[in-house]
Write a protein that holds these residues in place. Structure first.
Motif, PDB file in Angstrom:
ATOM      1  N   PHE A  80       0.822  -1.209   0.000  1.00 36.74           N
ATOM      2  CA  PHE A  80       0.000   0.000   0.000  1.00 36.74           C
ATOM      3  C   PHE A  80       0.859   1.263   0.000  1.00 36.74           C
ATOM      4  CE2 PHE A  80      -3.074  -3.139   1.236  1.00 36.74           C
ATOM      5  CZ  PHE A  80      -4.272  -2.661   0.741  1.00 36.74           C
ATOM      6  N   ALA A  81       1.962   1.258   0.748  1.00 35.84           N
ATOM      7  CA  ALA A  81       2.817   2.447   0.815  1.00 35.84           C
ATOM      8  C   ALA A  81       3.496   2.739  -0.511  1.00 35.84           C
ATOM      9  CB  ALA A  81       3.873   2.261   1.908  1.00 35.84           C
ATOM     10  N   ASP A  82       3.757   1.694  -1.289  1.00 38.12           N
ATOM     11  CA  ASP A  82       4.466   1.851  -2.563  1.00 38.12           C
ATOM     12  C   ASP A  82       3.748   2.790  -3.522  1.00 38.12           C
ATOM     13  OD1 ASP A  82       6.350   1.091  -4.736  1.00 38.12           O
ATOM     14  OD2 ASP A  82       4.590   0.084  -5.559  1.00 38.12           O
ATOM     15  N   GLY A  83       2.434   2.808  -3.499  1.00 36.47           N
ATOM     16  CA  GLY A  83       1.683   3.630  -4.446  1.00 36.47           C
ATOM     17  C   GLY A  83       1.202   4.943  -3.871  1.00 36.47           C
ATOM     18  N   CYS A  84       1.837   5.421  -2.797  1.00 32.03           N
ATOM     19  CA  CYS A  84       1.422   6.675  -2.166  1.00 32.03           C
ATOM     20  C   CYS A  84       2.298   7.847  -2.604  1.00 32.03           C
ATOM     21  CB  CYS A  84       1.490   6.548  -0.644  1.00 32.03           C
ATOM     22  SG  CYS A  84       0.287   5.427   0.072  1.00 32.03           S
ATOM     23  N   HIS A  85       1.764   9.037  -2.420  1.00 32.61           N
ATOM     24  CA  HIS A  85       2.518  10.265  -2.657  1.00 32.61           C
ATOM     25  C   HIS A  85       3.433  10.489  -1.464  1.00 32.61           C
ATOM     26  CE1 HIS A  85       3.700  14.231  -3.634  1.00 32.61           C
ATOM     27  NE2 HIS A  85       2.794  14.884  -2.947  1.00 32.61           N
ATOM     28  N   SER A  86       4.742  10.557  -1.700  1.00 27.49           N
ATOM     29  CA  SER A  86       5.692  10.672  -0.595  1.00 27.49           C
ATOM     30  C   SER A  86       6.654  11.846  -0.767  1.00 27.49           C
ATOM     31  CB  SER A  86       6.491   9.370  -0.446  1.00 27.49           C
ATOM     32  OG  SER A  86       7.148   9.041  -1.653  1.00 27.49           O
ATOM     33  N   GLU A  87       6.306  12.808  -1.611  1.00 27.16           N
ATOM     34  CA  GLU A  87       7.130  14.005  -1.771  1.00 27.16           C
ATOM     35  C   GLU A  87       6.559  15.106  -0.887  1.00 27.16           C
ATOM     36  OE1 GLU A  87       7.262  14.991  -5.875  1.00 27.16           O
ATOM     37  OE2 GLU A  87       7.989  13.015  -6.496  1.00 27.16           O
ATOM     38  N   PHE A  88       7.351  15.548   0.080  1.00 20.18           N
ATOM     39  CA  PHE A  88       6.849  16.515   1.044  1.00 20.18           C
ATOM     40  C   PHE A  88       7.911  17.558   1.358  1.00 20.18           C
ATOM     41  CE2 PHE A  88       8.364  12.679   3.137  1.00 20.18           C
ATOM     42  CZ  PHE A  88       9.342  13.166   3.981  1.00 20.18           C
ATOM     43  N   VAL A  89       7.495  18.595   2.064  1.00 17.49           N
ATOM     44  CA  VAL A  89       8.389  19.675   2.454  1.00 17.49           C
ATOM     45  C   VAL A  89       8.602  19.609   3.963  1.00 17.49           C
ATOM     46  CG1 VAL A  89       8.672  22.173   2.600  1.00 17.49           C
ATOM     47  CG2 VAL A  89       7.652  21.150   0.564  1.00 17.49           C
ATOM     48  N   GLY A  90       9.852  19.678   4.404  1.00 18.04           N
ATOM     49  CA  GLY A  90      10.155  19.704   5.826  1.00 18.04           C
ATOM     50  C   GLY A  90      10.898  18.460   6.278  1.00 18.04           C
ATOM     51  N   GLN A  91      11.456  18.519   7.470  1.00 15.45           N
ATOM     52  CA  GLN A  91      12.161  17.395   8.062  1.00 15.45           C
ATOM     53  C   GLN A  91      11.562  17.077   9.421  1.00 15.45           C
ATOM     54  OE1 GLN A  91      16.315  18.478   8.103  1.00 15.45           O
ATOM     55  NE2 GLN A  91      16.633  17.705   6.036  1.00 15.45           N
ATOM     56  N   ILE A  92      11.508  15.790   9.722  1.00 15.84           N
ATOM     57  CA  ILE A  92      10.893  15.339  10.960  1.00 15.84           C
ATOM     58  C   ILE A  92      11.943  14.638  11.815  1.00 15.84           C
ATOM     59  CG2 ILE A  92       9.190  13.754  11.954  1.00 15.84           C
ATOM     60  CD1 ILE A  92       7.953  16.192  10.702  1.00 15.84           C
ATOM     61  N   GLY A  93      11.974  14.963  13.094  1.00 13.30           N
ATOM     62  CA  GLY A  93      12.925  14.324  13.987  1.00 13.30           C
ATOM     63  C   GLY A  93      12.266  13.557  15.110  1.00 13.30           C
ATOM     64  N   LYS A  94      10.960  13.807  15.345  1.00  7.08           N
ATOM     65  CA  LYS A  94      10.283  13.115  16.433  1.00  7.08           C
ATOM     66  C   LYS A  94       8.778  13.106  16.179  1.00  7.08           C
ATOM     67  CE  LYS A  94      10.127  17.378  19.196  1.00  7.08           C
ATOM     68  NZ  LYS A  94      10.511  18.009  20.478  1.00  7.08           N
ATOM     69  N   ALA A  95       8.101  12.220  16.907  1.00  7.76           N
ATOM     70  CA  ALA A  95       6.652  12.108  16.760  1.00  7.76           C
ATOM     71  C   ALA A  95       5.965  13.408  17.174  1.00  7.76           C
ATOM     72  CB  ALA A  95       6.141  10.952  17.620  1.00  7.76           C
ATOM     73  N   GLY A  96       4.866  13.713  16.524  1.00 10.24           N
ATOM     74  CA  GLY A  96       4.110  14.914  16.832  1.00 10.24           C
ATOM     75  C   GLY A  96       4.400  16.073  15.907  1.00 10.24           C
ATOM     76  N   GLU A  97       5.535  16.020  15.197  1.00 10.23           N
ATOM     77  CA  GLU A  97       5.828  17.060  14.217  1.00 10.23           C
ATOM     78  C   GLU A  97       5.028  16.794  12.940  1.00 10.23           C
ATOM     79  OE1 GLU A  97      10.351  18.083  15.769  1.00 10.23           O
ATOM     80  OE2 GLU A  97      10.072  17.216  13.791  1.00 10.23           O
ATOM     81  N   GLY A 106      -1.113  10.460   0.952  1.00  8.56           N
ATOM     82  CA  GLY A 106       0.236  10.883   1.308  1.00  8.56           C
ATOM     83  C   GLY A 106       0.790   9.965   2.375  1.00  8.56           C
ATOM     84  N   TYR A 107       2.062   9.629   2.234  1.00  5.44           N
ATOM     85  CA  TYR A 107       2.712   8.732   3.195  1.00  5.44           C
ATOM     86  C   TYR A 107       4.127   9.228   3.449  1.00  5.44           C
ATOM     87  CZ  TYR A 107       5.580   4.695   4.597  1.00  5.44           C
ATOM     88  OH  TYR A 107       6.474   3.878   5.218  1.00  5.44           O
ATOM     89  N   ALA A 108       4.538   9.162   4.707  1.00  3.22           N
ATOM     90  CA  ALA A 108       5.895   9.568   5.048  1.00  3.22           C
ATOM     91  C   ALA A 108       6.438   8.656   6.133  1.00  3.22           C
ATOM     92  CB  ALA A 108       5.918  11.023   5.533  1.00  3.22           C
ATOM     93  N   LYS A 109       7.678   8.263   5.964  1.00  6.64           N
ATOM     94  CA  LYS A 109       8.409   7.486   6.977  1.00  6.64           C
ATOM     95  C   LYS A 109       9.755   8.192   7.173  1.00  6.64           C
ATOM     96  CE  LYS A 109      10.432   3.724   5.859  1.00  6.64           C
ATOM     97  NZ  LYS A 109      11.787   4.227   6.158  1.00  6.64           N
ATOM     98  N   PRO A 110       9.745   9.302   7.911  1.00  9.21           N
ATOM     99  CA  PRO A 110      10.928  10.164   7.971  1.00  9.21           C
ATOM    100  C   PRO A 110      12.051   9.670   8.876  1.00  9.21           C
ATOM    101  CG  PRO A 110       9.199  11.073   9.325  1.00  9.21           C
ATOM    102  CD  PRO A 110       8.609   9.880   8.654  1.00  9.21           C
ATOM    103  N   LEU A 111      11.790   8.646   9.697  1.00 11.02           N
ATOM    104  CA  LEU A 111      12.827   8.272  10.647  1.00 11.02           C
ATOM    105  C   LEU A 111      12.810   6.766  10.897  1.00 11.02           C
ATOM    106  CD1 LEU A 111      15.038   9.299  12.571  1.00 11.02           C
ATOM    107  CD2 LEU A 111      13.277   9.565  14.332  1.00 11.02           C
TER     108      LEU A 111
END
Length: 280
Positions: free
Chosen positions: A25-42, A233-238
């Motif tokens: 499911f994640a493979d077909g998601c939009h994953s281009e985003f702006v910003g950087q994430i370092g912890k949960a809640g951001e 939209g999907y993001a796995k920043p860390l």
């Protein structure tokens, strides 16, 4: 200590690579985003904009003043990152474990598969959210006789929502629906080894067909996504891994987590088929 030779960055990179290969499911998601994430809640911002208004004037009015410049709507979507899936298990002596050929690789593979499963189940369940657009409120009983028509109806609804025929579209089917399609659609391309990854099992016309056991279910009916890559939209920043020595034992251990989240960005670019297997 015995885990001094363990290289968590290498393992984390391996998990990242394998996650991208195994998530359906994640493979077909939009994953281009702006910003950087370092912890949960951001939060992450998926940048978007509305459509400008197109106006037409007659030739005889070509020299007349035109409308003032409009303010094009900002359709950016902000997605908080709140999901954490983690692992924590003993591996005996890390040095000895790494010396056993294939053991650490097998552990990483099992870990990756488990993490991928959690990510995919979460994204799949967005099909049951209030934002999701159902093809019909009533459930379809899927059989060889109607499977192609049901998929075609979902595609027609996407096209009516201005999704172009040339746009990447995928349908993620439960096994019984895929088998019904495979038996009915003799031209289903199932031999394209270059394409067959991340759950992809063939092509139905221009639609990529995927199969997954993680299709959302409410206890009775499945919720099948037919969508573009811009729908969710999907993001796995860390990704984080680390070895350690538990105080209450004599074995080394490995723990880690992935930080991720997903959100429907364009409801009109996803149609959900509520369905179940036709009774025999």
């Amino acid at each position: 200590m015995s885990y001094a030779n363990f290289i968590p960055n290498v393992w984390a990179a391996g998990i990242n690579r394998e996650l991208s290969r195994t998530c359906v499911f994640a493979d077909g998601c939009h994953s281009e985003f702006v910003g950087q994430i370092g912890k949960a809640g951001e939060s992450i911002t998926f940048v978007g904009c509305g459509k400008p208004t197109i106006r037409t004037i007659d030739r005889q009015n070509a020299n007349s003043p035109i409308e003032s410049a409009e303010e094009v709507e900002d359709t950016s979507v902000i997605m908080p990152i709140n999901r954490v899936s983690y692992f924590n298990y003993k591996v005996g002596d890390v040095d000895k474990a790494q010396a056993i050929e294939g053991l650490m690789e097998a552990l990483q593979e099992e870990t990756t598969e488990g993490l991928s499963n959690e990510v995919d189940k979460y994204i799949a369940n967005l099909a049951k959210s209030e934002e999701a657009v159902l093809l019909s409120a009533s459930a379809f009983e899927i059989s060889e006789e109607n499977v192609m028509q049901v998929i075609d109806d979902a595609l027609e609804k996407l096209y009516k929502n201005d999704v172009k025929d040339s746009t990447y579209i995928e349908a993620i089917l439960p096994p019984y629906m895929y088998m019904a399609l495979k038996r009915k659609y003799v031209h289903l391309d199932t031999d394209n080894s270059e394409m067959l990854k991340n759950g992809k099992v063939g092509m139905y016309g221009k639609v990529v067909i995927k199969m997954s056991n993680n299709v959302a279910n409410d206890g009775e009916n499945d919720y099948v996504m037919v969508r573009t890559k811009r729908a969710i939209g999907y993001a796995k920043p860390l990704t984080h891994t680390e070895p350690y020595r538990p105080e209450n034992g004599f074995s080394d251990a490995v723990k880690g987590f992935i930080l991720y989240d997903a959100k429907i960005l364009r409801p009109k670019e996803m149609v959900v088929i509520k369905c179940k297997k036709a009774s025999a």
